[in-house]
Design a protein around this motif. Structure first.
Motif, mmCIF file in Angstrom:
data_model
loop_
_atom_site.group_PDB
_atom_site.id
_atom_site.type_symbol
_atom_site.label_atom_id
_atom_site.label_comp_id
_atom_site.label_asym_id
_atom_site.label_seq_id
_atom_site.Cartn_x
_atom_site.Cartn_y
_atom_site.Cartn_z
ATOM 1 N N ALA A 1 -1.872 -6.639 4.031
ATOM 2 C CA ALA A 1 -1.166 -5.377 3.815
ATOM 3 C C ALA A 1 -1.000 -5.099 2.328
ATOM 4 O O ALA A 1 -1.083 -3.953 1.881
ATOM 5 N N ALA A 2 -0.774 -6.155 1.549
ATOM 6 C CA ALA A 2 -0.550 -5.979 0.110
ATOM 7 C C ALA A 2 -1.814 -5.534 -0.625
ATOM 8 O O ALA A 2 -1.747 -4.973 -1.719
ATOM 9 N N LEU A 3 -2.982 -5.763 -0.027
ATOM 10 C CA LEU A 3 -4.233 -5.411 -0.684
ATOM 11 C C LEU A 3 -4.495 -3.908 -0.693
ATOM 12 O O LEU A 3 -5.304 -3.426 -1.485
ATOM 13 N N TRP B 1 -0.628 -10.754 2.784
ATOM 14 C CA TRP B 1 -1.632 -10.437 1.780
ATOM 15 C C TRP B 1 -2.521 -9.285 2.193
ATOM 16 O O TRP B 1 -2.927 -8.468 1.360
ATOM 17 N N LYS C 1 3.144 2.673 0.006
ATOM 18 C CA LYS C 1 2.814 1.483 0.785
ATOM 19 C C LYS C 1 4.089 0.725 1.139
ATOM 20 O O LYS C 1 4.112 -0.088 2.072
ATOM 21 N N ALA D 1 5.707 -1.266 -1.114
ATOM 22 C CA ALA D 1 5.622 -2.570 -1.772
ATOM 23 C C ALA D 1 6.927 -2.889 -2.494
ATOM 24 O O ALA D 1 7.455 -2.062 -3.248
ATOM 25 N N GLY D 2 7.467 -4.080 -2.284
ATOM 26 C CA GLY D 2 8.682 -4.495 -2.966
ATOM 27 C C GLY D 2 9.851 -3.571 -2.635
ATOM 28 O O GLY D 2 10.079 -3.197 -1.477
ATOM 29 N N PHE E 1 8.039 -9.887 2.307
ATOM 30 C CA PHE E 1 6.631 -9.735 1.946
ATOM 31 C C PHE E 1 5.822 -9.445 3.209
ATOM 32 O O PHE E 1 5.884 -10.198 4.186
ATOM 33 N N PRO E 2 5.012 -8.345 3.224
ATOM 34 C CA PRO E 2 4.310 -7.948 4.447
ATOM 35 C C PRO E 2 3.056 -8.756 4.752
ATOM 36 O O PRO E 2 2.444 -8.572 5.806
ATOM 37 N N MET F 1 7.438 -1.775 -8.018
ATOM 38 C CA MET F 1 7.820 -2.797 -7.048
ATOM 39 C C MET F 1 9.241 -3.308 -7.288
ATOM 40 O O MET F 1 9.935 -3.700 -6.353
ATOM 41 N N LEU G 1 1.547 2.236 -4.441
ATOM 42 C CA LEU G 1 2.467 1.133 -4.171
ATOM 43 C C LEU G 1 3.761 1.645 -3.548
ATOM 44 O O LEU G 1 4.311 1.025 -2.629
#
Length: 268
Positions: A22-24, A20, A239, A241-242, A17-18, A77, A236
Motif C-alpha cells: 500500500a505504501a508503494l 509496504w 493515500k 500516509a502517516g 502502517f498499512p 506524513m 501521499l
C-alpha cells in the motif's frame, strides 16, 4: 502565519502502517509520471548530437530530486498537510506566489491531450475521412472527456489515479525491457555504462552555445521535474500516509463524501 503555528496543531497518535504494498502507491504514481520532456526529448537530443559527452550528468541530475522528495513527503506524513499549506505556514505571500506561478505554468496542460490525440490519430487514422487535425482534436477531446468522467464517477479520486498509473508503470517497464534487450542496444551497453561514469571519447561535434538551455532543461527535468515534484505531497495525503490518514480524501460522485481538513495534526 509563522513557524510557531505548526506547534499549535493538535496531537494524535500515528495511524498504523498499512503495509509496504500500500505504501508503494504514491511512488508508483511518481514513477509513471516521470516520463516527460527530459526522458523523451532532451536527453535523447543531447546524446544523439553529442554522443556520451554529457551522459554522466544524468545520474547526479536524478539524485538532486531525492532530498526534495524526501522532505516533501516527510512534511505531509508528519502533519497530514499538503506542501503548499506548509509554504503558507512559512510565509503566506511566498505560498500564494508559488501557487500562482504553478497555475500559470500549467495553463498549457491541454498540450498533453493534444499530443496524445495526435499520436492516436497517427495510430488509428480514425475517424475516416477527417483531416489529420480533425482526427487529432477528436482524440484529444475524447481523452479529456473520458478522464473527466472517470474522475467524477470515481469513489476516491486518488485511488483511480493510482490504479491507472500502476498500469502505465507496468507498460513502461515492459516496453523499456523489450527495447533494452534488442541486440543493437546490448552491443552499446558497455560503452553506455562507461558514459555514466564520465565523458567517453571525443565530442563528435563542436559545442553549440544554443544548446546550453537544452542541457539545463535536460538536467532540470530528469525524473519528475518542476512543480510536478510538489504533487507527491498530494498523492501521499490522499493515500492516507502517516498523519494524512486523519485529514480526509477527495472523493468523486461515486464515493461517500469525506470531511477534508486543511490543518493537520502532529504525532504524539
Amino acid at each position: 502565519m509563522n513557524n510557531t503555528d505548526l506547534q499549535s496543531l493538535p496531537r494524535h497518535s500515528v495511524p498504523a502502517f498499512p503495509g509496504w504494498w500500500a505504501a508503494l502507491g504514491p511512488g508508483v504514481v511518481w514513477m509513471a509520471l516521470a516520463q516527460g520532456s527530459g526522458e523523451l526529448i532532451w536527453w535523447p537530443y543531447m546524446i544523439a548530437k553529442y554522443g556520451l559527452t554529457f551522459l554522466w550528468l544524468l545520474v547526479p541530475a536524478c539524485l538532486l530530486q531525492y532530498p526534495l522528495n524526501l522532505e516533501i513527503g516527510r512534511y505531509t506524513m508528519l502533519t497530514g498537510e499538503s506542501i503548499f499549506h506548509g509554504f503558507i505556514r512559512l510565509h503566506r505571500g511566498f505560498g500564494i506566489f508559488l501557487w500562482l506561478l504553478m497555475t500559470v505554468s500549467f495553463l498549457w496542460f491541454g498540450a498533453f491531450a493534444s499530443a496524445g490525440g495526435t499520436a492516436m490519430a497517427e495510430l488509428t487514422h480514425w475517424p475516416e475521412g477527417w483531416t489529420q487535425r480533425g482526427q487529432s482534436l477528436f482524440w484529444g477531446y475524447a481523452s479529456i472527456a473520458v478522464f473527466v468522467s472517470a474522475i467524477l464517477a470515481s469513489g476516491v479520486v486518488y485511488t483511480l489515479i493510482e490504479r491507472f498509473m500502476k498500469l502505465v508503470a507496468v507498460v513502461t517497464v515492459v516496453g523499456l525491457l523489450s527495447a533494452c534487450l534488442q541486440s543493437d542496444v546490448l552491443k552499446a551497453l558497455p560503452e553506455f555504462s562507461m558514459g555514466l561514469l564520465g565523458p567517453v571519447g571525443e565530442m563528435p561535434r563542436a559545442w553549440d552555445s544554443g544548446d546550453a538551455s537544452k542541457l539545463l532543461t535536460a538536467i532540470t527535468f530528469a525524473g519528475l521535474g518542476g512543480f510536478w515534484i510538489l504533487f507527491y505531497s498530494y498523492w501521499l495525503r490522499d493515500k492516507g500516509a502517516g498523519m494524512a490518514g486523519l485529514v480526509g480524501r477527495i472523493t468523486g460522485l461515486g464515493g461517500a463524501e469525506e470531511a477534508v481538513l486543511s490543518d493537520g495534526f502532529l504525532p504524539v
